[in-house]
Design an enzyme around this catalytic site. Structure first.
Site, PDB file in Angstrom:
ATOM      1  N   CYS A   1      -8.998 -13.366  -3.477  1.00 58.38           N
ATOM      2  CA  CYS A   1      -8.116 -14.402  -2.960  1.00 58.38           C
ATOM      3  C   CYS A   1      -7.980 -15.489  -4.023  1.00 58.38           C
ATOM      4  CB  CYS A   1      -8.692 -14.976  -1.660  1.00 58.38           C
ATOM      5  SG  CYS A   1      -7.521 -16.053  -0.840  1.00 58.38           S
TER       6      CYS A   1
ATOM      7  N   CYS B   1      -4.450 -12.525   4.141  1.00 54.37           N
ATOM      8  CA  CYS B   1      -4.768 -13.575   3.188  1.00 54.37           C
ATOM      9  C   CYS B   1      -5.338 -14.810   3.879  1.00 54.37           C
ATOM     10  CB  CYS B   1      -3.575 -13.962   2.331  1.00 54.37           C
ATOM     11  SG  CYS B   1      -4.141 -14.954   0.936  1.00 54.37           S
TER      12      CYS B   1
ATOM     13  N   GLY C   1       0.815  -1.222   0.000  1.00 54.47           N
ATOM     14  CA  GLY C   1       0.000   0.000   0.000  1.00 54.47           C
ATOM     15  C   GLY C   1       0.843   1.263   0.000  1.00 54.47           C
TER      16      GLY C   1
ATOM     17  N   VAL D   1       8.914   4.185  12.470  1.00 51.54           N
ATOM     18  CA  VAL D   1       8.159   5.178  13.240  1.00 51.54           C
ATOM     19  C   VAL D   1       7.824   4.578  14.604  1.00 51.54           C
ATOM     20  CG1 VAL D   1       5.982   6.457  13.368  1.00 51.54           C
ATOM     21  CG2 VAL D   1       7.225   6.328  11.208  1.00 51.54           C
TER      22      VAL D   1
ATOM     23  N   LYS E   1      -7.933  -9.094   4.424  1.00 56.64           N
ATOM     24  CA  LYS E   1      -6.679  -8.339   4.281  1.00 56.64           C
ATOM     25  C   LYS E   1      -5.800  -8.969   3.197  1.00 56.64           C
ATOM     26  CE  LYS E   1      -6.615  -6.824   9.122  1.00 56.64           C
ATOM     27  NZ  LYS E   1      -7.068  -5.452   8.889  1.00 56.64           N
ATOM     28  N   THR E   2      -5.816  -8.374   2.010  1.00 55.65           N
ATOM     29  CA  THR E   2      -5.017  -8.906   0.896  1.00 55.65           C
ATOM     30  C   THR E   2      -4.388  -7.764   0.093  1.00 55.65           C
ATOM     31  OG1 THR E   2      -6.821  -8.839  -0.729  1.00 55.65           O
ATOM     32  CG2 THR E   2      -6.612 -10.862   0.574  1.00 55.65           C
TER      33      THR E   2
HETATM   34  C1  LIG Z   1       1.494 -16.315   2.944  1.00 57.24           C
HETATM   35  C2  LIG Z   1       0.804 -15.116   2.358  1.00 57.24           C
HETATM   36  C3  LIG Z   1       0.058 -15.261   1.211  1.00 57.24           C
HETATM   37  C4  LIG Z   1      -0.611 -14.181   0.658  1.00 57.24           C
HETATM   38  N1  LIG Z   1      -1.307 -14.364  -0.490  1.00 57.24           N
HETATM   39  C5  LIG Z   1      -1.931 -13.305  -1.054  1.00 57.24           C
HETATM   40  C6  LIG Z   1      -2.613 -13.455  -2.304  1.00 57.24           C
HETATM   41  O1  LIG Z   1      -2.618 -14.526  -2.895  1.00 57.24           O
HETATM   42  N2  LIG Z   1      -3.237 -12.375  -2.828  1.00 57.24           N
HETATM   43  C7  LIG Z   1      -3.213 -11.157  -2.198  1.00 57.24           C
HETATM   44  O2  LIG Z   1      -3.776 -10.211  -2.732  1.00 57.24           O
HETATM   45  N3  LIG Z   1      -2.594 -10.980  -1.010  1.00 57.24           N
HETATM   46  C8  LIG Z   1      -1.946 -12.017  -0.427  1.00 57.24           C
HETATM   47  N4  LIG Z   1      -1.276 -11.843   0.771  1.00 57.24           N
HETATM   48  C9  LIG Z   1      -1.514 -10.628   1.569  1.00 57.24           C
HETATM   49  C10 LIG Z   1      -0.720  -9.394   1.132  1.00 57.24           C
HETATM   50  O3  LIG Z   1       0.641  -9.693   1.006  1.00 57.24           O
HETATM   51  C11 LIG Z   1      -0.928  -8.276   2.138  1.00 57.24           C
HETATM   52  O4  LIG Z   1      -2.294  -8.122   2.401  1.00 57.24           O
HETATM   53  C12 LIG Z   1      -0.366  -6.953   1.631  1.00 57.24           C
HETATM   54  O5  LIG Z   1       1.034  -7.037   1.513  1.00 57.24           O
HETATM   55  C13 LIG Z   1      -0.757  -5.812   2.559  1.00 57.24           C
HETATM   56  O6  LIG Z   1      -0.118  -4.638   2.176  1.00 57.24           O
HETATM   57  P1  LIG Z   1       0.213  -3.514   3.279  1.00 57.24           P
HETATM   58  O7  LIG Z   1       0.843  -2.398   2.546  1.00 57.24           O
HETATM   59  O8  LIG Z   1      -0.975  -3.249   4.103  1.00 57.24           O
HETATM   60  O9  LIG Z   1       1.297  -4.217   4.257  1.00 57.24           O
HETATM   61  P2  LIG Z   1       2.714  -4.780   3.899  1.00 57.24           P
HETATM   62  O10 LIG Z   1       2.853  -5.054   2.450  1.00 57.24           O
HETATM   63  O11 LIG Z   1       2.931  -5.922   4.838  1.00 57.24           O
HETATM   64  O12 LIG Z   1       3.725  -3.586   4.251  1.00 57.24           O
HETATM   65  C14 LIG Z   1       3.844  -3.027   5.529  1.00 57.24           C
HETATM   66  C15 LIG Z   1       5.164  -2.251   5.574  1.00 57.24           C
HETATM   67  O13 LIG Z   1       5.145  -1.410   6.732  1.00 57.24           O
HETATM   68  C16 LIG Z   1       6.426  -1.409   7.309  1.00 57.24           C
HETATM   69  N5  LIG Z   1       6.292  -1.036   8.713  1.00 57.24           N
HETATM   70  C17 LIG Z   1       5.727  -1.734   9.718  1.00 57.24           C
HETATM   71  N6  LIG Z   1       5.786  -1.045  10.860  1.00 57.24           N
HETATM   72  C18 LIG Z   1       6.393   0.131  10.571  1.00 57.24           C
HETATM   73  C19 LIG Z   1       6.740   1.270  11.350  1.00 57.24           C
HETATM   74  N7  LIG Z   1       6.480   1.331  12.659  1.00 57.24           N
HETATM   75  N8  LIG Z   1       7.367   2.305  10.740  1.00 57.24           N
HETATM   76  C20 LIG Z   1       7.642   2.259   9.399  1.00 57.24           C
HETATM   77  N9  LIG Z   1       7.329   1.200   8.626  1.00 57.24           N
HETATM   78  C21 LIG Z   1       6.708   0.150   9.206  1.00 57.24           C
HETATM   79  C22 LIG Z   1       6.942  -2.825   7.082  1.00 57.24           C
HETATM   80  O14 LIG Z   1       8.358  -2.884   7.135  1.00 57.24           O
HETATM   81  C23 LIG Z   1       6.390  -3.140   5.695  1.00 57.24           C
HETATM   82  O15 LIG Z   1       7.318  -2.838   4.683  1.00 57.24           O
HETATM   83  C24 LIG Z   1      -0.552 -12.912   1.310  1.00 57.24           C
HETATM   84  C25 LIG Z   1       0.236 -12.756   2.459  1.00 57.24           C
HETATM   85  C26 LIG Z   1       0.920 -13.835   2.980  1.00 57.24           C
HETATM   86  C27 LIG Z   1       1.781 -13.653   4.213  1.00 57.24           C
END
Ligand SMILES: Cc1cc2nc3c(=O)[nH]c(=O)nc-3n(C[C@H](O)[C@H](O)[C@H](O)COP(=O)(O)OP(=O)(O)OC[C@H]3O[C@@H](n4cnc5c(N)ncnc54)[C@H](O)[C@@H]3O)c2cc1C
Length: 443
Positions: A371, A193, A44, A108, A336-337
């Site tokens: 998914c 996921c 994101g 942060v 959450k994906t």
């Molecule tokens: C096994 C597995 C399978 C999956 N399969 C799928 C699928 O098939 N299809 C699908 O759409 N999704 C899938 N997902 C889910 C998907 O990967 C997540 O929902 C997605 O990455 C969420 O994006 P995000 O930006 O919210 O979080 P993330 O991509 O997890 O990013 C969060 C970021 O925030 C940073 N961060 C955390 N805390 C702090 C802080 N205090 N200060 C600064 N930075 C911080 C972290 O370092 C990280 O880089 C899967 C996930 C897993 C684990």
């Protein structure tokens, strides 16, 4: 971060003078100022920063993330099944983040929404006009006694696709299976996921069938009362489980792992105080997840569980209009994906742009999530649904059926889409294609 990079993100000579200030402990700390702060550079955060980095100008967007690598986590299931390698799932963080933005490789630790500023682990202070929070969700492997020991022991048969630290263990565990139980678990807490814990069960069952290993029992033990949240796909998955001879046990929660004895202890959620032990040769665990501490501890920003409290339609914080959220760290009541993140990106872009121009955000997120339920080496059910778990399917055919095309979509097309379009701010989910393919008659 270089001095000149920092300097160029500041707006006025006064800010330059303020760049270094003496704290109470007399240590020097950096001060930064930006139009848009993005906390978290994952799916994101990186994607939304890419949309604004060039638009707002060099270093007017600051991204804070401590990670060296950006993982495409959706690939972890394929790695666990031996269909991809770990090094295909990540890129160095600096290669994916937009060049026009300033990246602070830091974490942060405090957010003060009243002062519009955050503090980092290294002691820097960043002031923002607008902030997008995208910190994801954390894994907690310590909540289940014995789990970490099992994961760290190479011969234990315990594995988890959820972390890059352990995902490469899974395929070896599958290949070694010759008898006994292969158990796959889903915990009693919100996870990312929600399909991933059972996808790997079907992949394992398919591997065993293809290799004629009939002596292994595949069990999917889930703490949920249903096999899948969206009823249409739940019906399909019950049929897949039956066909693949995966025994599904609902309302059971893994509470302890005994790696030395290869035993897993489960609690029955329908009969309180009842626990039972199952022996395993392979145990794939989906760990407990928890909200990121920096949000959870901030009562101004979080709900009672610890997620960023935003409006489920506009993605704007319910108390602070200059704060928005995206992805796994938020209260959005959808699965959450990464696909949900893509669906949120268009709404966030429209509403953040409106806010930056002093207008009221009006775009509404419908809860779109997807998914790709991989059910074997060559088959996948592409679940797509909204907040009410109603199907929101992109293709003009029934996506509740296992298909080879959807498998290749997941395995071959989506990684390209993710790294080349989404992270560059050029992909906002398949909504536009859905409309075209349904001749305009879809939401
Ligand atoms: C096994 C597995 C399978 C999956 N399969 C799928 C699928 O098939 N299809 C699908 O759409 N999704 C899938 N997902 C889910 C998907 O990967 C997540 O929902 C997605 O990455 C969420 O994006 P995000 O930006 O919210 O979080 P993330 O991509 O997890 O990013 C969060 C970021 O925030 C940073 N961060 C955390 N805390 C702090 C802080 N205090 N200060 C600064 N930075 C911080 C972290 O370092 C990280 O880089 C899967 C996930 C897993 C684990």
């Amino acid at each position: 971060m270089s001095f000149w990079k920092t300097l160029s993100c500041l707006k006025s000579p006064c800010e330059i003078l303020n760049r270094r200030s003496l704290s109470a402990s007399t240590a020097l700390r950096d001060q930064h100022n930006c139009r848009l702060l993005v906390v978290g550079g994952g799916a994101g955060g990186c994607s939304i920063a890419a949309k604004y980095a060039s638009k707002l100008g060099k270093n007017r967007v600051i991204i804070i993330d401590p990670a060296d690598r950006h993982y495409y986590q959706a690939m972890f299931t394929m790695i666990g099944g031996g269909m991809k390698k770990l090094n295909q799932s990540y890129k160095p963080m600096e290669d994916v983040l937009p060049k026009q933005a300033l990246w602070l490789k830091d974490k942060v630790t405090e957010i003060d929404p009243k002062k519009n500023e955050v503090t980092t682990e290294k002691g820097d202070i960043v002031q923002y006009d607008y902030m997008v929070v995208a910190t994801g969700i954390e894994l907690d492997f310590t909540k289940i006694p014995g789990l970490l020991e099992g994961l760290k022991d190479h011969r234990s048969g315990v594995c988890s696709n959820y972390s890059p630290l352990y995902v490469t263990k899974t395929y070896g565990c599958i290949q070694r299976l010759d008898s006994g139980n292969a158990i796959f678990t889903y915990p009693n807490s919100p996870v990312k996921c929600a399909g991933a814990p059972q996808k790997i069960a079907y992949i394992t069952a398919d591997y065993l069938q293809r290799n004629g290993r009939r002596n292994v029992n595949v069990l999917y033990n889930t703490a949920l009362p249903v096999i899948f949240k969206a009823p249409k796909y739940a019906t399909s998955l019950w049929k897949v489980a039956e066909k693949k001879r995966v025994k599904v046990n609902l309302n059971v929660d893994l509470v302890e792992v005994r790696p030395d004895k290869k035993q897993a202890v489960f609690k029955s959620l329908s009969k309180p105080d009842e626990t039972f032990v199952q022996e395993y040769q392979m145990l794939h665990v989906c760990p407990h997840h928890c909200p990121t501490p920096v949000i959870a501890k901030n009562k101004e920003l979080s709900d009672s569980v610890g997620f960023l409290n935003i409006d489920k339609g506009t993605l704007q914080h319910i108390k602070y209009p200059n704060i928005f959220g995206i992805g796994d760290c938020t209260t959005l009541p959808t699965s959450k994906t990464g696909a949900a993140v893509a669906g949120q990106l268009g709404v966030l872009r429209r509403n953040l742009s409106a806010a930056l121009e002093g207008k009221t955000p009006t775009a509404i997120y419908d809860g779109y999530t997807s998914c790709p339920l991989v059910t074997g080496y060559g088959s996948c059910i592409m679940a797509e649904f909204d907040y009410d778990t109603n199907p929101l399917e992109t293709f003009p055919f029934d996506q509740g059926v296992e298909r080879r095309t959807m498998f290749h979509m997941k395995k071959d097309v989506m990684p390209i889409l993710y790294f080349n379009l989404m992270l560059r701010g050029l992909w906002e989910g398949p909504g536009i294609f859905r409309k075209i393919m349904h001749f305009g008659f879809s939401k």
